[in-house]
Motif scaffolding. Sequence first.
Motif, PDB file in Angstrom:
ATOM      1  N   GLU A 164       0.951  -1.212   0.062  1.00 35.37           N
ATOM      2  CA  GLU A 164       0.004  -0.129   0.137  1.00 35.37           C
ATOM      3  C   GLU A 164       0.937   1.308   0.180  1.00 35.37           C
ATOM      4  N   ALA A 165       0.314   2.354  -0.634  1.00 34.72           N
ATOM      5  CA  ALA A 165       1.121   3.681  -0.414  1.00 34.72           C
ATOM      6  C   ALA A 165       0.185   4.742  -0.434  1.00 34.72           C
ATOM      7  N   TYR A 166       0.661   5.740   0.296  1.00 34.52           N
ATOM      8  CA  TYR A 166      -0.296   6.898   0.401  1.00 34.52           C
ATOM      9  C   TYR A 166       0.609   8.071   0.369  1.00 34.52           C
ATOM     10  N   ALA A 175       4.615  14.174   2.204  1.00 33.02           N
ATOM     11  CA  ALA A 175       5.749  12.828   2.138  1.00 33.02           C
ATOM     12  C   ALA A 175       4.835  11.573   1.505  1.00 33.02           C
ATOM     13  N   LEU A 176       5.807  10.673   0.895  1.00 30.91           N
ATOM     14  CA  LEU A 176       5.269   9.188   0.321  1.00 30.91           C
ATOM     15  C   LEU A 176       5.377   8.355   1.415  1.00 30.91           C
ATOM     16  N   TYR A 177       4.260   7.644   1.745  1.00 25.42           N
ATOM     17  CA  TYR A 177       4.384   6.695   2.625  1.00 25.42           C
ATOM     18  C   TYR A 177       4.136   5.194   1.951  1.00 25.42           C
ATOM     19  N   VAL A 178       4.945   4.354   2.178  1.00 28.74           N
ATOM     20  CA  VAL A 178       4.783   3.058   1.388  1.00 28.74           C
ATOM     21  C   VAL A 178       5.032   1.760   2.308  1.00 28.74           C
ATOM     22  N   LEU A 179       4.062   0.877   2.425  1.00 28.31           N
ATOM     23  CA  LEU A 179       4.119  -0.148   3.371  1.00 28.31           C
ATOM     24  C   LEU A 179       4.633  -1.578   2.382  1.00 28.31           C
ATOM     25  N   ASP A 182       7.262  -5.905   6.806  1.00 32.24           N
ATOM     26  CA  ASP A 182       7.292  -5.718   8.222  1.00 32.24           C
ATOM     27  C   ASP A 182       7.911  -4.088   8.447  1.00 32.24           C
ATOM     28  N   ALA A 183       7.774  -3.488   7.426  1.00 32.52           N
ATOM     29  CA  ALA A 183       8.478  -2.007   7.553  1.00 32.52           C
ATOM     30  C   ALA A 183       7.627  -1.190   6.682  1.00 32.52           C
ATOM     31  N   PHE A 184       7.855   0.188   6.938  1.00 27.27           N
ATOM     32  CA  PHE A 184       7.118   1.074   6.080  1.00 27.27           C
ATOM     33  C   PHE A 184       7.933   2.131   5.515  1.00 27.27           C
ATOM     34  N   LEU A 185       8.096   2.670   4.556  1.00 30.58           N
ATOM     35  CA  LEU A 185       9.014   3.774   4.138  1.00 30.58           C
ATOM     36  C   LEU A 185       8.455   4.992   3.879  1.00 30.58           C
ATOM     37  N   ARG A 186       9.162   5.993   4.233  1.00 30.65           N
ATOM     38  CA  ARG A 186       8.531   7.433   3.973  1.00 30.65           C
ATOM     39  C   ARG A 186       9.627   8.316   3.154  1.00 30.65           C
ATOM     40  N   ILE A 187       9.283   8.986   2.147  1.00 28.04           N
ATOM     41  CA  ILE A 187      10.272   9.768   1.463  1.00 28.04           C
ATOM     42  C   ILE A 187       9.509  11.179   1.195  1.00 28.04           C
ATOM     43  N   LEU A 205      11.874   7.442  -6.497  1.00 29.03           N
ATOM     44  CA  LEU A 205      12.882   7.133  -5.459  1.00 29.03           C
ATOM     45  C   LEU A 205      12.499   5.899  -4.784  1.00 29.03           C
ATOM     46  N   ALA A 206      11.155   5.825  -4.340  1.00 27.78           N
ATOM     47  CA  ALA A 206      10.524   4.620  -3.539  1.00 27.78           C
ATOM     48  C   ALA A 206      10.631   3.400  -4.319  1.00 27.78           C
ATOM     49  N   GLU A 207      10.554   3.312  -5.605  1.00 30.57           N
ATOM     50  CA  GLU A 207      10.611   2.312  -6.391  1.00 30.57           C
ATOM     51  C   GLU A 207      12.262   1.641  -6.261  1.00 30.57           C
ATOM     52  N   LYS A 208      13.138   2.515  -6.125  1.00 29.63           N
ATOM     53  CA  LYS A 208      14.337   2.011  -6.034  1.00 29.63           C
ATOM     54  C   LYS A 208      14.708   1.562  -4.538  1.00 29.63           C
ATOM     55  N   ALA A 209      14.203   2.336  -3.612  1.00 29.65           N
ATOM     56  CA  ALA A 209      14.563   2.117  -2.255  1.00 29.65           C
ATOM     57  C   ALA A 209      13.930   0.645  -1.931  1.00 29.65           C
ATOM     58  N   LEU A 210      12.495   0.504  -2.329  1.00 26.87           N
ATOM     59  CA  LEU A 210      12.053  -0.750  -1.957  1.00 26.87           C
ATOM     60  C   LEU A 210      12.711  -2.178  -2.326  1.00 26.87           C
ATOM     61  N   LYS A 211      13.599  -1.854  -3.309  1.00 34.87           N
ATOM     62  CA  LYS A 211      14.203  -3.231  -3.809  1.00 34.87           C
ATOM     63  C   LYS A 211      15.277  -3.533  -2.936  1.00 34.87           C
TER      64      LYS A 211
END
Length: 238
Positions: A164-166, A175-179, A182-187, A205-211
Amino acid sequence: MSHRPTISLLLCALLLPAVILLSRQAASSSPPKTASAAKGAAPAQEPDKNTDACALLTRAEIQVVQSEPVEETKPSVQPSGGFVMLQCFYRTTTSAKSVSLALGAPDPAKPSALTPREFWRKQFHPPEPVEEEKHVAGKATKKAEVDREEELRKPRPIDGLGEEAYWVGNRITGALYVLQGDAFLRISIGGGEDESVRIKKAKALAEKALKRVDALPILPAGRNPASAGLGGGSAREQ
């Protein structure tokens, strides 16, 4: 029903680096202090190879998106209740175009505490409270204005990222939040560009970080918590 109070708290807690750099671009009032802020936040910890969030994005990747080189990276680890926030601030030549990244990850020292996934569910999928309608003479117009403002600031689903992402924010900051697992990302992306442009850059950037998220040693291996569900449907961009 709006979830503005809880989402506002989430922004205040996690967007401090972005708010600082973006405040140079537009005047805005300081957010009210929360109870935890009044008592003083837990001291930041020195990151190590297991908790270095700067490993999620390279300087070259930031430069491609922001069209400026990264002059310095500042990693940190901030305890946040039952989990930890692994943070990295990428300072570009023009400081206002800097990028802030954070990863909410489980705290190995508190395995039974609130997990980032549970925190996500509470913030983005809270139960709808039952609220009685209260009609106060002379306040109908003001309430309508507040409702419109909350509608503009509520989390917007973003498609194609993680589970999920918001996007949470407004015209000035956000900011963009991505689940994921067991973790969530914020950029958060700095710069005076239109909000739609900042969302597009944050997604790239999130697409690269999630990898690289699953490669961080702090995250539990071989666990797929997605089956636990979130109490809501999949996010879709609107």
